[in-house]
Design a protein around this motif. Structure first.
Motif, short mmCIF file in Angstrom:
data_model
loop_
_atom_site.label_atom_id
_atom_site.label_comp_id
_atom_site.label_asym_id
_atom_site.label_seq_id
_atom_site.Cartn_x
_atom_site.Cartn_y
_atom_site.Cartn_z
N ALA A 1 95.17 -146.15 -0.24
CA ALA A 1 93.72 -145.94 -0.14
C ALA A 1 93.01 -146.41 -1.42
N PRO A 2 93.49 -146.03 -2.62
CA PRO A 2 92.87 -146.57 -3.84
C PRO A 2 92.98 -148.09 -3.95
N ALA A 3 94.09 -148.65 -3.46
CA ALA A 3 94.24 -150.11 -3.50
C ALA A 3 93.14 -150.78 -2.68
N LEU A 4 92.91 -150.27 -1.51
CA LEU A 4 91.87 -150.84 -0.65
C LEU A 4 90.49 -150.64 -1.26
N ALA A 5 90.25 -149.49 -1.88
CA ALA A 5 88.96 -149.23 -2.51
C ALA A 5 88.69 -150.22 -3.63
N MET A 6 89.72 -150.55 -4.42
CA MET A 6 89.54 -151.53 -5.49
C MET A 6 89.27 -152.91 -4.92
N MET A 7 89.97 -153.25 -3.84
CA MET A 7 89.73 -154.54 -3.21
C MET A 7 88.30 -154.62 -2.65
N ASP A 8 87.82 -153.51 -2.11
CA ASP A 8 86.45 -153.48 -1.60
C ASP A 8 85.44 -153.68 -2.73
N ARG A 9 85.73 -153.10 -3.90
CA ARG A 9 84.84 -153.33 -5.05
C ARG A 9 84.84 -154.79 -5.46
N ARG B 1 93.97 -158.18 1.13
CA ARG B 1 93.06 -157.13 1.61
C ARG B 1 93.35 -156.84 3.09
N ALA B 2 93.64 -157.87 3.88
CA ALA B 2 93.99 -157.66 5.28
C ALA B 2 95.25 -156.83 5.40
N ILE B 3 96.22 -157.09 4.54
CA ILE B 3 97.46 -156.29 4.56
C ILE B 3 97.14 -154.82 4.26
N GLN B 4 96.28 -154.58 3.29
CA GLN B 4 95.92 -153.19 2.98
C GLN B 4 95.15 -152.54 4.12
N LEU B 5 94.27 -153.29 4.78
CA LEU B 5 93.58 -152.76 5.95
C LEU B 5 94.59 -152.38 7.03
N GLN B 6 95.60 -153.23 7.20
CA GLN B 6 96.65 -152.94 8.20
C GLN B 6 97.43 -151.70 7.79
N PHE B 7 97.84 -151.61 6.53
CA PHE B 7 98.59 -150.44 6.06
C PHE B 7 97.80 -149.16 6.29
N ASN B 8 96.48 -149.24 6.13
CA ASN B 8 95.63 -148.06 6.26
C ASN B 8 95.17 -147.81 7.69
N GLY B 9 95.71 -148.59 8.64
CA GLY B 9 95.45 -148.33 10.05
C GLY B 9 94.16 -148.92 10.58
N ARG B 10 93.48 -149.77 9.81
CA ARG B 10 92.22 -150.37 10.25
C ARG B 10 92.53 -151.77 10.81
N LEU B 11 93.13 -151.80 12.00
CA LEU B 11 93.73 -153.02 12.51
C LEU B 11 92.71 -154.07 12.93
N ALA B 12 91.59 -153.67 13.51
CA ALA B 12 90.58 -154.64 13.92
C ALA B 12 90.01 -155.36 12.70
N GLU B 13 89.75 -154.60 11.63
CA GLU B 13 89.25 -155.22 10.40
C GLU B 13 90.32 -156.12 9.77
N ALA B 14 91.57 -155.69 9.85
CA ALA B 14 92.67 -156.50 9.31
C ALA B 14 92.74 -157.84 10.02
N GLU B 15 92.57 -157.82 11.34
CA GLU B 15 92.60 -159.07 12.11
C GLU B 15 91.48 -160.00 11.69
N ALA B 16 90.26 -159.48 11.54
CA ALA B 16 89.13 -160.31 11.13
C ALA B 16 89.35 -160.89 9.74
N GLU B 17 89.90 -160.09 8.84
CA GLU B 17 90.14 -160.56 7.48
C GLU B 17 91.23 -161.63 7.46
N MET B 18 92.26 -161.48 8.30
CA MET B 18 93.32 -162.47 8.36
C MET B 18 92.79 -163.80 8.92
N GLU B 19 91.92 -163.71 9.89
CA GLU B 19 91.28 -164.93 10.43
C GLU B 19 90.49 -165.63 9.32
#
Length: 519
Positions: free
Chosen positions: A124-132, A147-165
């Motif tokens: 969660a802190p990793a993703l927060a730093m990436m968001d900053r 960042r997509a990997i962190q979104l995936q790890f944190n269960g935010r799969l739809a956002e992970a897919e968009a970021e990977m694209e």
């Protein structure tokens, strides 16, 4: 720096370039006598000690640097990175609390610090730093991917897919991103990435990891569509690329297992009488892709258990106690030192660096599958620890390894003969641990875990000294971060669909089956 200090600085760096490590050490030590708070010199001296195999001396320099952190996010990152490398987890976490981390507008440094958080399992802190960093305008293909990997790890799969694209639009040869995207969903005839992958295969540099990544992605999507002959051809090409890149010495693992067995007879592995205060670690070991993540999800659903993720803490503390730096979990030189180690000190240091992960609970899970190589040493160092061995059918687990892109982590997995050799040695070592310390390890057959989950969960919890809680088997409701290749699959309810998956390729996998034999 004064002119004399600058001369020593340049002299030390030149000695490193020329491979004269004792001379480099002397130069930096002289420099630090006159300027003890010069953090870059501390870090270079730490690297010199580590290059000489001296973990403890390197760790002391890194810890000294942590007491003298400047208001510079890049330097804070470098110090924290060195501390993680030598197993000083607490000091690395303290670096992340430096006021400069909270106020910096250095986006690349924030992205780098997010990697430190990821290495510590702080997703969660990793993703927060990436968001900053993203809010500050940082935007590269590498950053989008991680960042997509962190979104995936944190269960935010739809956002992970968009970021990977988005990553793939910026990095046209980013094979790992394409593979991750393929894994997020089961592909369909009317919705897949085959044309995109084939276009990238036409332009990606041949023989690179990106090249292999696109071939693995092609395999996965073709398999989803039922085009198994084409899928197998892509899988073979992907593994051949990685095998050619990394190579594999088939003599390494048998020699290592021989050494471990010789050094750890039953008398050596007899339960130690020291007891250590603090939360009880539950180690999950086994082959990669054997179901260890699913087992972790079941345990972490218990009210008395915290999930710490895949920790390198025990191997790092093992190397600290042996004062022997190295990049492998364990190697021949370390095996030769086993009889001389202080196992009570090893256990104490391990708990000192990890017990924060329990978050006040009585137990925490340390799931590093490759720790099966040091299961006996865990028993010596931490008599109160529980060790769970996840066991999967030979062909299922070997095929699951063969179909995965592990980077350079498991070089054996990219060649069928090397894979069979590694599997046989793994089984030989596990048989030794079971013989030498009976009752210390609970074997958990994957088929039983997915087909008779309630009964198996009760047995596991009883072995750990925990009461049964029905919520443990409801893994689909577990919202904790998952940082493994299985991070998408384990968010589903428990199922048995993966049993016997290898049989889709039974004919081309016959050589592997012949090499594994009757194990």
């Amino acid at each position: 720096m004064t002119p004399n200090e600058l001369a020593l600085w340049n002299e030390g760096q030149q000695h490193i370039v020329d491979g004269r490590l004792p001379a480099a050490q002397a130069a930096f030590e002289s420099l630090l006598e006159s300027n003890p708070w010069l953090v870059p010199a501390r870090l270079l001296l730490a690297s010199v000690f580590l290059a000489q195999g001296r973990v403890r001396a390197g760790a002391e320099q890194a810890k000294f640097a942590a007491f003298a952190l400047p208001d510079d996010a890049d330097t804070i990152h470098r110090v924290a990175q060195c501390l993680v490398r030598v197993g000083e987890t607490n000091a690395a976490r303290a670096c992340l609390q430096h006021p400069e981390v909270a106020r910096t507008r250095n986006a690349p440094a924030l992205a780098a610090l997010a990697h430190i958080c990821q290495a510590l399992g702080l997703h969660a802190p990793a993703l927060a730093m990436m968001d900053r960093a993203k809010a500050l305008g940082y935007d590269t293909a590498d950053f989008r991917y991680f960042r997509a990997i962190q979104l995936q790890f944190n269960g935010r799969l739809a956002e992970a897919e968009a970021e990977m694209e988005a990553c793939l639009k910026q990095g046209p040869t980013y094979g790992r991103a394409s593979l991750t995207l393929a894994r997020l969903h089961r592909q369909r005839e009317d919705s897949n990435h085959l044309d995109f992958i084939r276009a990238r295969l036409a332009s990606v540099p041949t023989g690179t990891e990106d090249h292999a990544g696109f071939e693995f992605a092609l395999y996965k999507e073709l398999e989803d569509l039922g085009r198994l002959d084409e899928a197998w051809a892509a899988l073979q090409r992907a593994n051949a690329i990685m095998h050619a890149r990394l190579g594999y010495d088939p003599a390494t693992m048998p020699r290592l297992v021989d050494g471990l067995i010789a050094q750890t007879p039953p008398s050596f592995l007899a339960a130690s009488d020291h007891r250590l205060d603090g939360p009880v670690p539950i180690f999950i070991v086994g082959m990669p892709r054997s179901g260890t993540t699913l087992l972790e999800r079941i345990l972490s659903g218990h009210s008395q258990v915290a999930s710490a993720g895949e920790l390198a803490d025990f191997p790092r503390q093992l190397r600290w106690v042996a004062d022997q730096h190295g990049h492998e979990l364990i190697d021949d030189a370390l095996v030769a030192r086993l009889s001389a180690l202080d196992y009570a000190e090893l256990g104490r240091r391990y708990l000192e660096q990890t017990q924060w992960r329990a978050e006040g609970k009585a137990f925490f899970v340390d799931k590093l599958p490759a720790n099966y190589q040091v299961a006996g040493l865990i028993r010596r160092a931490l008599p109160q620890a529980r060790i769970l061995h996840m066991s999967r059918e030979p062909m299922d687990v070997c095929f699951s390894n063969y179909r995965a892109l592990f980077g350079d982590a498991f070089a054996y997995s990219y060649d069928l003969a090397a894979l069979a050799n590694h599997y046989r040695q793994y089984r030989r070592l596990m048989a030794h641990w079971q013989m030498a310390m009976p009752g210390a390890i609970l074997d958990i057959p994957y088929p039983r875990l997915v087909q008779d989950t309630d009964a198996m969960a009760r047995e596991i919890l009883d072995f750990c000294g925990l009461p049964f809680e029905a919520g443990c088997v409801d893994t689909g409701s577990n919202r904790a971060a998952v940082a493994t290749l299985s991070s998408v699959q384990v968010r589903e309810p428990i199922h048995a669909r993966t049993l016997g998956e290898w049989r889709r390729y039974e004919r081309p996998l016959q050589p592997l089956q012949d090499l594994i034999g009757d194990l």
